[in-house]
Enzyme design. Structure first.
Site, PDB file in Angstrom:
ATOM      1  N   LYS A   1       0.782  -1.282   0.071  1.00 60.04           N
ATOM      2  CA  LYS A   1       0.045   0.129   0.128  1.00 60.04           C
ATOM      3  C   LYS A   1       0.916   1.317   0.052  1.00 60.04           C
ATOM      4  CE  LYS A   1      -4.292  -1.885   1.295  1.00 60.04           C
ATOM      5  NZ  LYS A   1      -5.496  -1.961   2.368  1.00 60.04           N
TER       6      LYS A   1
ATOM      7  N   ARG B   1      -3.244  -9.998   5.001  1.00 62.74           N
ATOM      8  CA  ARG B   1      -3.709 -10.064   3.582  1.00 62.74           C
ATOM      9  C   ARG B   1      -2.661  -9.395   2.619  1.00 62.74           C
ATOM     10  NH1 ARG B   1      -6.179  -7.197  -0.626  1.00 62.74           N
ATOM     11  NH2 ARG B   1      -7.777  -8.233  -1.533  1.00 62.74           N
TER      12      ARG B   1
END
Length: 282
Positions: free
Chosen positions: A217, A257
């Site tokens: 991210k 995740r």
């Protein structure tokens, strides 16, 4: 009725994006055959479960229609489940969740926490499967405008608790709920870092298993680039992702995740071994 999958350590959820436009790997696994192969490869590399999604939720993304999302997701869910994979479906649509569970998915991962589709909570309640409730302030197209907080940890806890309570009121058993602080969703880098730092507090105050989804991210890109630098491409953030996996596992997260599984699969096992050697409960 499916119970919440549990392991003796933090689990690793591998990601299969059946999309042309996801921020990290859009287009790489867009056809069903390659997506199924990718899911099987992730399991071979150490994934405990595989999260299949047919709609990009990157910042600025617009939604695909229901028929297209179903076309992308269902064949992949069906084949992976038939192959013995523990499958999660990543969707904000109740119809996609319902059809995916019928096809073999054992868990529903809704980045809106049940807010985007009024039918989601009743559908998941009727299916009796675990439900990931993510912190969410609105659709991807304008979520960056909503990244305004006084105290991000306190506000995320309060807003997530509301979503969890709504899910319970809608019929989902509390012991089937998983909380996700929503890293990168309506949050800036400093917010994401504060939430990672507070993972143990989030778990304790929410009273639910915690999913941490930091993989590749933007906030990791900011950390790696330093002040004023150019963030590395998403695919060059996997070592940084594994570092967050260690932090999440140490904080007692239920799962992480990730797009690339091997390093995180090793990391959670090392954390478990170290905790065991120290006499802790991992």
């Amino acid at each position: 009725m499916a119970g919440l999958p549990r392991w003796d350590r933090c689990a690793v959820m591998g990601v299969v994006n059946v999309t042309p436009d996801s921020f990290s790997d859009g287009g790489r696994w867009f056809d069903a055959e390659s997506a199924v192969k990718r899911g099987m490869d992730l399991v071979a590399q150490g994934a405990d479960l595989v999260d299949v999604g047919g709609e990009s939720t990157r910042p600025g993304a617009t939604r695909v229609d229901e028929a297209e999302e179903l076309r992308r997701v269902l064949p992949v869910v069906r084949e992976l489940a038939a192959g013995g994979v523990v499958v999660s479906v990543d969707t904000m649509r109740a119809s996609v969740a319902e059809r995916s569970v019928e096809a073999g998915a054992l868990l529903v991962n809704d980045v809106s926490g049940g807010r985007a589709d009024a039918r989601m909570v009743p559908v998941v309640a009727a299916a009796g499967v675990p439900f990931v409730v993510m912190h969410w302030r609105g659709q991807s197209v304008d979520m960056n405008d909503r990244a305004v907080y006084g105290d991000v940890v306190t506000e995320v806890v309060a807003e997530l608790r509301e979503s969890l309570d709504r899910a319970v009121a809608g019929g989902i058993a509390a012991d089937r709920l998983i909380a996700d602080p929503g890293l990168g969703f309506a949050k800036r880098a400093e917010h994401d870092l504060a939430l990672v730092a507070a993972a143990a507090r989030l778990r304790a105050e929410l009273g639910r298993p915690l999913l941490i989804a930091a993989s590749r991210k933007r906030f990791l890109g900011r950390v790696l680039s330093g002040p004023g630098g150019t963030p590395p491409p998403a695919r060059e953030r996997d070592a940084a992702t594994a570092a967050v996996t260690v932090l999440a596992a140490r904080a007692g997260a239920w799962a992480v995740r990730v797009h690339e599984v091997a390093a995180s699969a090793d990391a959670v096992r090392v954390v478990r071994a170290v905790a065991g050697a120290d006499g802790e409960a991992a």
